[in-house]
Design an enzyme around this catalytic site. Structure first.
Site, PDB file in Angstrom:
ATOM      1  N   ASP A  79      38.060 -27.798  21.227  1.00  0.00           N
ATOM      2  CA  ASP A  79      38.015 -27.080  22.506  1.00  0.00           C
ATOM      3  C   ASP A  79      38.232 -25.593  22.253  1.00  0.00           C
ATOM      4  O   ASP A  79      39.229 -25.194  21.613  1.00  0.00           O
ATOM      5  CB  ASP A  79      39.101 -27.606  23.452  1.00  0.00           C
ATOM      6  CG  ASP A  79      38.816 -29.028  23.933  1.00  0.00           C
ATOM      7  OD1 ASP A  79      37.713 -29.554  23.650  1.00  0.00           O
ATOM      8  OD2 ASP A  79      39.707 -29.605  24.589  1.00  0.00           O
TER       9      ASP A  79
ATOM     10  N   GLY B 203      38.119 -33.407  23.213  1.00  0.00           N
ATOM     11  CA  GLY B 203      37.092 -34.449  23.298  1.00  0.00           C
ATOM     12  C   GLY B 203      37.732 -35.624  24.016  1.00  0.00           C
ATOM     13  O   GLY B 203      38.878 -35.994  23.715  1.00  0.00           O
TER      14      GLY B 203
ATOM     15  N   GLY C 218      37.354 -38.780  23.887  1.00  0.00           N
ATOM     16  CA  GLY C 218      37.760 -39.907  23.056  1.00  0.00           C
ATOM     17  C   GLY C 218      39.019 -39.592  22.271  1.00  0.00           C
ATOM     18  O   GLY C 218      39.986 -40.361  22.287  1.00  0.00           O
TER      19      GLY C 218
ATOM     20  N   GLU D  39      30.638 -39.274  26.161  1.00  0.00           N
ATOM     21  CA  GLU D  39      30.276 -38.104  25.353  1.00  0.00           C
ATOM     22  C   GLU D  39      29.667 -38.518  23.998  1.00  0.00           C
ATOM     23  O   GLU D  39      29.425 -37.672  23.164  1.00  0.00           O
ATOM     24  CB  GLU D  39      31.495 -37.186  25.150  1.00  0.00           C
ATOM     25  CG  GLU D  39      31.862 -36.443  26.419  1.00  0.00           C
ATOM     26  CD  GLU D  39      33.027 -35.493  26.284  1.00  0.00           C
ATOM     27  OE1 GLU D  39      33.210 -34.659  27.185  1.00  0.00           O
ATOM     28  OE2 GLU D  39      33.785 -35.579  25.290  1.00  0.00           O
TER      29      GLU D  39
ATOM     30  N   ASP E 287      47.493 -26.326  33.534  1.00  0.00           N
ATOM     31  CA  ASP E 287      46.202 -26.592  32.888  1.00  0.00           C
ATOM     32  C   ASP E 287      45.920 -28.094  33.014  1.00  0.00           C
ATOM     33  O   ASP E 287      46.638 -28.905  32.433  1.00  0.00           O
ATOM     34  CB  ASP E 287      46.270 -26.173  31.400  1.00  0.00           C
ATOM     35  CG  ASP E 287      44.967 -26.414  30.660  1.00  0.00           C
ATOM     36  OD1 ASP E 287      44.031 -26.969  31.249  1.00  0.00           O
ATOM     37  OD2 ASP E 287      44.909 -26.046  29.470  1.00  0.00           O
TER      38      ASP E 287
ATOM     39  N   ASP F 147      42.206 -38.032  30.728  1.00  0.00           N
ATOM     40  CA  ASP F 147      42.231 -38.748  29.444  1.00  0.00           C
ATOM     41  C   ASP F 147      43.634 -39.286  29.168  1.00  0.00           C
ATOM     42  O   ASP F 147      43.799 -40.393  28.637  1.00  0.00           O
ATOM     43  CB  ASP F 147      41.805 -37.829  28.299  1.00  0.00           C
ATOM     44  CG  ASP F 147      40.410 -37.262  28.522  1.00  0.00           C
ATOM     45  OD1 ASP F 147      39.588 -37.946  29.140  1.00  0.00           O
ATOM     46  OD2 ASP F 147      40.166 -36.129  28.076  1.00  0.00           O
TER      47      ASP F 147
ATOM     48  N   GLY G 222      46.311 -26.960  27.198  1.00  0.00           N
ATOM     49  CA  GLY G 222      45.471 -27.681  26.248  1.00  0.00           C
ATOM     50  C   GLY G 222      45.310 -29.147  26.591  1.00  0.00           C
ATOM     51  O   GLY G 222      45.942 -29.661  27.518  1.00  0.00           O
TER      52      GLY G 222
ATOM     53  N   SER H 261      48.915 -31.378  25.132  1.00  0.00           N
ATOM     54  CA  SER H 261      49.739 -31.468  26.350  1.00  0.00           C
ATOM     55  C   SER H 261      50.305 -32.867  26.582  1.00  0.00           C
ATOM     56  O   SER H 261      51.076 -33.069  27.516  1.00  0.00           O
ATOM     57  CB  SER H 261      48.894 -31.070  27.558  1.00  0.00           C
ATOM     58  OG  SER H 261      47.868 -32.026  27.779  1.00  0.00           O
TER      59      SER H 261
HETATM   60  O1  RIB Z   1      38.570 -34.344  29.347  1.00  0.00           O
HETATM   61  C1  RIB Z   1      38.847 -33.141  28.697  1.00  0.00           C
HETATM   62  C2  RIB Z   1      37.942 -32.985  27.508  1.00  0.00           C
HETATM   63  O2  RIB Z   1      36.613 -32.881  27.978  1.00  0.00           O
HETATM   64  C3  RIB Z   1      38.161 -31.750  26.686  1.00  0.00           C
HETATM   65  O3  RIB Z   1      39.124 -31.927  25.673  1.00  0.00           O
HETATM   66  C4  RIB Z   1      36.765 -31.421  26.183  1.00  0.00           C
HETATM   67  O4  RIB Z   1      36.627 -31.548  24.796  1.00  0.00           O
HETATM   68  C5  RIB Z   1      35.829 -32.338  26.945  1.00  0.00           C
HETATM   69  O5  RIB Z   1      35.419 -33.404  26.176  1.00  0.00           O
END
Ligand code: RIB
Length: 291
Positions: free
Chosen positions: A9, A35, A37, A134, A235, A241, A276, A280
């Site tokens: 990121d 990401g 995943g 993704e 943030d 996720d 982040g 985080s």
């Molecule tokens: O869901 C957040 C994520 O979405 C970020 O970390 C970024 O890499 C995107 O995949």
């Protein structure tokens, strides 16, 4: 088992999004392993989950750092393929107030790799398979169908939202969309109607609603409302996720549905109070006292 993306990121803090043709100043820049995943794998591992990751990175410095970040969190990285593309990146604007805007460039994540026998064996050995969108959808769909066929619980975060193959949702045990994703997937304007509709196909729908908590739907009915844990966000990147990773880790640890959902909501709230994505996510020692 998480099958998904790993991105570096590239994060800029800025007061607002620029207009087309405008140049503006940001206040800070950072690189943060992310990401969807990778984030879900790390969130699950931080609260004590036993996690393996199936992903793809390039042979560059970003790829090495992403692999090391997963390993440092205790995630099994044997299933990360090294491919002839740069490691994926996400270009993230974090605005005052904590909201974000993200452009993902898949690169290595987008390489079409077949699901091989080693990966199938790894999925078969898991309790849950967690995916997002993704990585190439045919790979994701094949993994979900295979997991379902061998009795592994399938968990899907439909992000970024994509048109799905006709029977995809029927193989999903737990679908974790946010409200916008639920509306788009269901083709309905009302988020509650969307959650109800999706739950006629997927086994359970857990629709996250940011600061409004989450709704759980089964068999076309709302069966539970998850209260939010109130915080002041700095943030929100990776909060969804975190929710999914912690939900699955706690279910795998034997928690009841309400306990696992509450832990997921608290962990996601904590994640929004820090900068982040992977940086985080809280440990179980931080989540448990707040439950
Ligand atoms: O869901 C957040 C994520 O979405 C970020 O970390 C970024 O890499 C995107 O995949």
């Amino acid at each position: 088992m998480v099958l998904g993306s790993a991105n570096m990121d590239l994060v800029v803090r800025q007061p607002r999004l620029p207009e087309p043709g405008e140049t503006m100043f940001g206040s800070s820049f950072s690189t943060v392993p992310g990401g969807k995943g990778l984030n879900q794998a790390i969130a699950a591992a931080r609260v004590g989950g036993s996690v393996a990751f199936l992903g793809a990175v390039g042979g560059d410095a970003f790829g090495r750092e992403l692999r090391e970040t997963l390993q440092a969190a205790g995630v099994d990285t044997d299933g990360i393929a090294l491919v002839e593309r740069p490691t994926g990146t996400a270009h993230i604007s974090v605005l005052d107030g904590g909201e974000n805007a993200i452009v993902v460039v898949p690169d290595a994540n987008g390489v079409e790799l077949p699901l091989d026998d080693v990966q199938r064996a790894a999925i078969r050995a898991a309790r849950h398979l967690v995916v997002q969108f993704e990585r190439p959808l045919p790979l994701v769909a094949e993994a979900v169908a295979f997991a379902r066929s061998v009795g592994v619980t399938t968990v899907v975060t439909p992000a970024p939202v994509l048109p799905l193959p006709e029977d995809f949702l029927d193989a999903v045990d737990i679908l974790v969309p946010n409200a916008g994703e639920a509306r788009e997937l269901a083709g309905l304007d009302d988020e509650t109607d969307a959650a109800r509709a999706l739950s006629k196909r997927a086994g359970t729908v857990v629709m996250t609603r940011g600061a409004r908590g989450a709704l759980v739907a089964r068999g076309g009915e709302i069966v539970e409302e998850v209260e939010p844990y109130a915080v002041t966000p700095v943030d929100t990147t990776g909060a969804g996720d975190t929710f999914t990773g912690v939900l699955v880790a706690r279910l795998a640890a034997g928690a009841s549905d309400p306990e696992a959902l509450r832990a997921a909501a608290v962990a996601a709230a904590i994640a929004t109070t820090r900068a982040g994505a992977s940086t985080s996510m809280p440990t179980w020692d931080e989540v448990e006292p707040l439950l």
